[in-house]
Enzyme design. Structure first.
Site, mmCIF file in Angstrom:
data_model
loop_
_atom_site.group_PDB
_atom_site.id
_atom_site.type_symbol
_atom_site.label_atom_id
_atom_site.label_comp_id
_atom_site.label_asym_id
_atom_site.label_seq_id
_atom_site.Cartn_x
_atom_site.Cartn_y
_atom_site.Cartn_z
ATOM 1 N N ASN A 178 -5.660 0.331 -7.307
ATOM 2 C CA ASN A 178 -6.744 0.001 -6.142
ATOM 3 C C ASN A 178 -7.046 1.150 -5.347
ATOM 4 O O ASN A 178 -8.329 1.448 -4.747
ATOM 5 C CB ASN A 178 -6.322 -1.192 -5.386
ATOM 6 C CG ASN A 178 -7.267 -1.604 -4.208
ATOM 7 O OD1 ASN A 178 -8.360 -1.784 -4.750
ATOM 8 N ND2 ASN A 178 -6.643 -1.720 -3.215
ATOM 9 N N HIS A 222 -11.016 -5.543 -3.155
ATOM 10 C CA HIS A 222 -12.163 -5.831 -3.278
ATOM 11 C C HIS A 222 -13.075 -5.919 -4.436
ATOM 12 O O HIS A 222 -12.772 -4.695 -5.050
ATOM 13 C CB HIS A 222 -12.873 -4.887 -2.091
ATOM 14 C CG HIS A 222 -12.796 -4.766 -0.696
ATOM 15 N ND1 HIS A 222 -11.543 -4.476 -0.295
ATOM 16 C CD2 HIS A 222 -13.563 -5.365 0.327
ATOM 17 C CE1 HIS A 222 -11.542 -4.728 0.972
ATOM 18 N NE2 HIS A 222 -12.812 -5.172 1.405
#
EC number: 3.1.30.-
Length: 356
Positions: free
Chosen positions: A199, A167
């Site tokens: 991440n 994201h």
């Protein structure tokens, strides 16, 4: 996967080419004056303009946002059969605005505005019991059908690619509604990221740090920028090398990611209408980063990000009139290894998951 020392060497070396900032702005004994940056080109229009209202509140206005009218100008005769562009898809969502790069098939940048109220943490303005909230478990990754089919990132591009669907605007920043949450799962808000060690870990810590800034600032603006930085090869030449995933290859894998923040609060109780502005930029390699790595080791001048990305994020006035965020807030991430807790049942109550 490269070691942490190799990763840092690549970051520092890249700075020599993208403006000198990455190499000179980082170091245990660096002078804060190194963060002062040259003015951008006069008359350049910012991608996102930060303005101070008469009331003292700050707001961000993306250029060309929905509702603005851009006068049409006649095309030169040579383009009468078509204008090849460049075409920037500006995506105005509930919780963020993004510029989508059709060639790379991920955002060129994303912009969001964080406050305690938007994150549901305000004691003065708590969400009503009847208000709709966003639940991550009800969201799924989805291809963005608002984009032309030939330029979309697709779910199959990420399948068995070895990269996470990272994201750019985290889901945890969009809990105000299920619609807002779902929009963060559109692939137009996603870029390939190394999973373990990035991440799911250090990048998540940085996102959490951005949210925690709302405890000290009334308004926090966060800009996320995927980057493609060069590194010097053994022959002495600088090259940009990056992977492309998908079959056929469609989605480019950034070498680095930048977080650029602007935080605002009243300068003093006696002058509540005069804002104190703080800004800062951090560039992280898309690679494993050790938990103990200091956040300040990734500090770079904002201009270094702008040069590398081809963007102008803030006006000259904002840059000159702001303090560095690490002077007004603690630039330190909180390490929360939820994956370790899952491996060790006795630790589950002691370690919480980093919100994404």
């Amino acid at each position: 996967m490269p070691s942490s020392s190799v990763v840092h060497a690549a970051v520092f070396a890249a700075g020599a080419l993208v403006g000198g900032g990455l190499a000179t702005a980082v170091g245990a004994s660096r002078n804060r004056s190194q963060l002062a940056s040259p003015a951008t080109k006069p008359g350049s229009a910012p991608v996102v303009d930060v303005k101070v209202e008469p009331s003292g509140a700050t707001r961000v206005s993306p250029t060309g946002a929905a509702g603005t009218v851009t006068p049409l100008t006649p095309l030169p005769a040579i383009l009468k059969y078509g204008n090849p562009g460049p075409i920037a898809d500006q995506l105005v969502r509930t919780a963020y605005v993004a510029g989508y790069d059709r060639r790379l098939r991920h955002p060129a940048w994303t912009a969001e505005h964080l406050t305690l109220a938007k994150l549901g943490k305000s004691l003065l303005d708590p969400p009503s019991p009847e208000s709709e909230g966003g639940d991550r478990s009800n969201s799924t990754f989805t291809e963005d059908e608002s984009l032309p089919a030939m330029f979309r990132a697709r779910l199959k591009d990420y399948f068995r690619s070895g990269y996470d669907r990272g994201h750019m605007v985290p889901a945890a920043d969009a809990k105000m509604s299920q619609t807002a949450m779902n929009e963060t799962f559109l692939l137009s808000n996603i870029a390939p990221q190394v999973g373990e060690g990035f991440n799911r870990h250090y990048w998540a810590y940085l996102e959490d740090w951005c949210r925690r800034l709302t405890g000290a600032f009334a308004d926090v603006y966060v800009f996320t920028v995927p980057l493609y930085l060069p590194k010097q090869d053994p022959d002495g030449k600088w090259r940009v090398t990056h992977e492309v995933i998908g079959n056929p290859p469609n989605v480019a894998v950034p070498t680095h990611f930048a977080k650029v923040v602007l935080a605002s609060r009243p300068s003093s109780p006696a002058t509540p209408t005069i804002p104190e502005i703080s800004t800062g930029a951090f560039v992280l390699p898309n690679a494993v980063i050790k938990d103990e790595t200091p956040l300040e080791s990734f500090v770079v001048p904002i201009e270094a990000v702008e040069r590398a990305a081809g963007l102008t994020l803030f006006s000259d006035e904002v840059k000159k009139g702001s303090k560095h965020i690490c002077q007004t807030a603690r630039c330190e991430v909180v390490v929360r290894r939820f994956d370790d807790a899952r491996k060790r049942p006795e630790m589950r109550r002691a370690i919480s998951a980093p919100a994404k």
